[in-house]
Each structure stands twice: as C-alpha cells, then as structure tokens.
Design a protein around this motif. Structure first.
Motif, PDB file in Angstrom:
ATOM      1  N   ARG A 177      42.906   0.104  38.268  1.00  0.00           N
ATOM      2  CA  ARG A 177      42.595   1.541  38.226  1.00  0.00           C
ATOM      3  C   ARG A 177      42.980   2.254  39.515  1.00  0.00           C
ATOM      4  O   ARG A 177      43.470   3.383  39.471  1.00  0.00           O
ATOM      5  CB  ARG A 177      41.107   1.749  37.904  1.00  0.00           C
ATOM      6  CG  ARG A 177      40.804   1.463  36.453  1.00  0.00           C
ATOM      7  CD  ARG A 177      39.371   1.682  36.079  1.00  0.00           C
ATOM      8  NE  ARG A 177      39.122   1.103  34.755  1.00  0.00           N
ATOM      9  CZ  ARG A 177      37.949   0.765  34.296  1.00  0.00           C
ATOM     10  NH1 ARG A 177      36.878   0.954  35.050  1.00  0.00           N
ATOM     11  NH2 ARG A 177      37.814   0.245  33.094  1.00  0.00           N
ATOM     12  N   ILE A 178      42.746   1.621  40.649  1.00  0.00           N
ATOM     13  CA  ILE A 178      43.121   2.261  41.914  1.00  0.00           C
ATOM     14  C   ILE A 178      44.634   2.346  42.058  1.00  0.00           C
ATOM     15  O   ILE A 178      45.162   3.405  42.428  1.00  0.00           O
ATOM     16  CB  ILE A 178      42.469   1.535  43.115  1.00  0.00           C
ATOM     17  CG1 ILE A 178      40.944   1.562  43.004  1.00  0.00           C
ATOM     18  CG2 ILE A 178      42.912   2.195  44.426  1.00  0.00           C
ATOM     19  CD1 ILE A 178      40.345   2.950  42.851  1.00  0.00           C
ATOM     20  N   PRO A 179      45.403   1.276  41.762  1.00  0.00           N
ATOM     21  CA  PRO A 179      46.861   1.429  41.794  1.00  0.00           C
ATOM     22  C   PRO A 179      47.381   2.488  40.826  1.00  0.00           C
ATOM     23  O   PRO A 179      48.294   3.251  41.175  1.00  0.00           O
ATOM     24  CB  PRO A 179      47.377   0.029  41.398  1.00  0.00           C
ATOM     25  CG  PRO A 179      46.294  -0.886  41.819  1.00  0.00           C
ATOM     26  CD  PRO A 179      45.017  -0.135  41.583  1.00  0.00           C
ATOM     27  N   PHE A 180      46.797   2.560  39.624  1.00  0.00           N
ATOM     28  CA  PHE A 180      47.210   3.596  38.681  1.00  0.00           C
ATOM     29  C   PHE A 180      46.897   4.978  39.239  1.00  0.00           C
ATOM     30  O   PHE A 180      47.737   5.891  39.209  1.00  0.00           O
ATOM     31  CB  PHE A 180      46.485   3.405  37.346  1.00  0.00           C
ATOM     32  CG  PHE A 180      46.775   4.484  36.326  1.00  0.00           C
ATOM     33  CD1 PHE A 180      47.895   4.402  35.516  1.00  0.00           C
ATOM     34  CD2 PHE A 180      45.931   5.590  36.189  1.00  0.00           C
ATOM     35  CE1 PHE A 180      48.171   5.395  34.580  1.00  0.00           C
ATOM     36  CE2 PHE A 180      46.197   6.581  35.265  1.00  0.00           C
ATOM     37  CZ  PHE A 180      47.326   6.485  34.462  1.00  0.00           C
ATOM     38  N   GLN A 181      45.694   5.125  39.779  1.00  0.00           N
ATOM     39  CA  GLN A 181      45.280   6.401  40.366  1.00  0.00           C
ATOM     40  C   GLN A 181      46.168   6.755  41.555  1.00  0.00           C
ATOM     41  O   GLN A 181      46.576   7.914  41.720  1.00  0.00           O
ATOM     42  CB  GLN A 181      43.817   6.305  40.803  1.00  0.00           C
ATOM     43  CG  GLN A 181      43.208   7.599  41.303  1.00  0.00           C
ATOM     44  CD  GLN A 181      41.721   7.446  41.596  1.00  0.00           C
ATOM     45  OE1 GLN A 181      41.079   6.499  41.154  1.00  0.00           O
ATOM     46  NE2 GLN A 181      41.181   8.371  42.359  1.00  0.00           N
ATOM     47  N   ALA A 182      46.486   5.743  42.379  1.00  0.00           N
ATOM     48  CA  ALA A 182      47.330   6.000  43.550  1.00  0.00           C
ATOM     49  C   ALA A 182      48.758   6.337  43.144  1.00  0.00           C
ATOM     50  O   ALA A 182      49.425   7.140  43.798  1.00  0.00           O
ATOM     51  CB  ALA A 182      47.315   4.782  44.471  1.00  0.00           C
TER      52      ALA A 182
END
Length: 206
Positions: A169-174
């Motif tokens: 989720r954080i890589p997608f968000q980033a």
C-alpha cells in the motif's frame, strides 16, 4: 516482466524482515523521483528570457528525507486502519463497502491533514526558514493543498485499500504520489521564491 517479478520478490523479502526500513527507503526514493520530475518540468516550462535554475540536488534530498521519515508512520497507520475497519470478517464474506468507506474517510480526515502539516513544517525546517516564514508557508499553502488533496486522493486510496495487499500500500501510494509530489514541490518552490524575493527586497538599501 521478469525484472518486475525479481523486484517484487526482493521487496517482499526485505519487507518481511525489515518492514520499516523497506518502507522508508522505498518512500524516500519515490519522493525524490517526484521532485526530480518536478524540477525538470519547471526548467522545461521556463521562458527563454528567464534564468533556468537547473537541478537542485539539495531540494531532492529534502524530499527524500521527508519520504524516508514519513513512510514508516504511514505503514503503521495502514495497519491501524486494517485492524479498525476490516473489509470482511471471514474469507468467504463479501467486501464491506461501508468499512472501505470508513477507511478512506479516516485517512482523509486524520492522516491527510497531519501529513500535509508535517510536510510543510519539515521542509521549511530543512530549508532553514525562520519560524515566521514557516507560518507564512502554512498560511499560503495549506488550505489550497488540502482542498486539492481531497479532490484527488480519496479515489486513489479507495483503490489502494480495496485491491492492494498491506505490504504494497505504501509503494502504491508513493507511486501515485509521484504526481502529487510534483504538485507539492512546485507549490513549495513558488512559495520559496516569493519569500526569497521579500527577503532580498528588505535587504536592498533604499
């Protein structure tokens, strides 16, 4: 395709053993990448008669540091949302759109304003701005940025919370945030230019 699979497996392996460090490095790199795109875009759009400032590595480093610092916090936040608003109680149960909506709402009401406040404050400190200048940044940037955030991020986070596994989720968000970083970097640069002009005018002898 093979390269993507290798990267994904390596990321998962490091996330399993060092989740906070993996999120920090990933968030920092993608944040820095967004600023690099922003700087080159600003240079490309500069009029011929205007001076092109070129690439400012210190500015990119500041964005890397912010992404590095906030990504583990966002990881913890995602775990809290996962536990507070489970999308289904059992594997066979359908996804609860109500719980999904609560996740997105909590993210936009709590984390979006907090994250923006941390961004403006931390970038201001890293730039060496005075307390009054940082206050001016909040006054000039905050309301515009948070309103634009609420126009864009709810849809991105809806997709994120619904389809992405927790470690990604954080890589997608980033990754989505590369374009948001471009916007925030440009907005911050304009505010810096305004403040620098004011300082230069005050220092000019009359």
């Amino acid at each position: 395709m093979a390269a993507s699979l290798v990267i994904t497996r390596a990321y998962q392996r490091y996330f399993d053993t060092h989740p906070n460090g993996t999120l920090a490095v990933t968030g920092g790199i993608l944040n820095a990448f967004g600023d690099i795109i922003a700087q080159f875009s600003q240079n490309a759009l500069t009029e011929e008669h205007e001076r092109r400032p070129g690439w400012d590595p210190a500015r990119t480093l500041r964005f890397f540091c912010f992404g590095f610092g906030i990504s583990p916090l966002l990881g913890r936040w995602n775990i809290l949302l996962e536990r507070s608003f489970p999308l289904r109680r059992w594997r066979t149960q359908a996804i609860s759109f109500k719980a999904l909506s609560k996740r997105v709402a909590a993210d936009q009401v709590v984390m979006a304003p907090l994250g923006l406040a941390l961004f403006i404050g931390s970038i201001g400190v890293m730039e060496g701005r005075t307390t009054n200048q940082i206050r001016e940044k909040y006054a000039d940037m905050y309301s515009t940025a948070i309103l634009n955030n609420w126009k864009i991020w709810p849809v991105a986070q809806l997709i994120n919370f619904r389809y992405m596994p927790l470690p990604y989720r954080i890589p997608f968000q980033a990754t989505c945030g590369v374009f948001w970083t471009l916007y925030m970097s440009t907005l911050n640069a304009k505010e810096d230019e305004r403040q620098d002009r004011e300082v230069a005018m005050r220092q000019t002898p009359h």
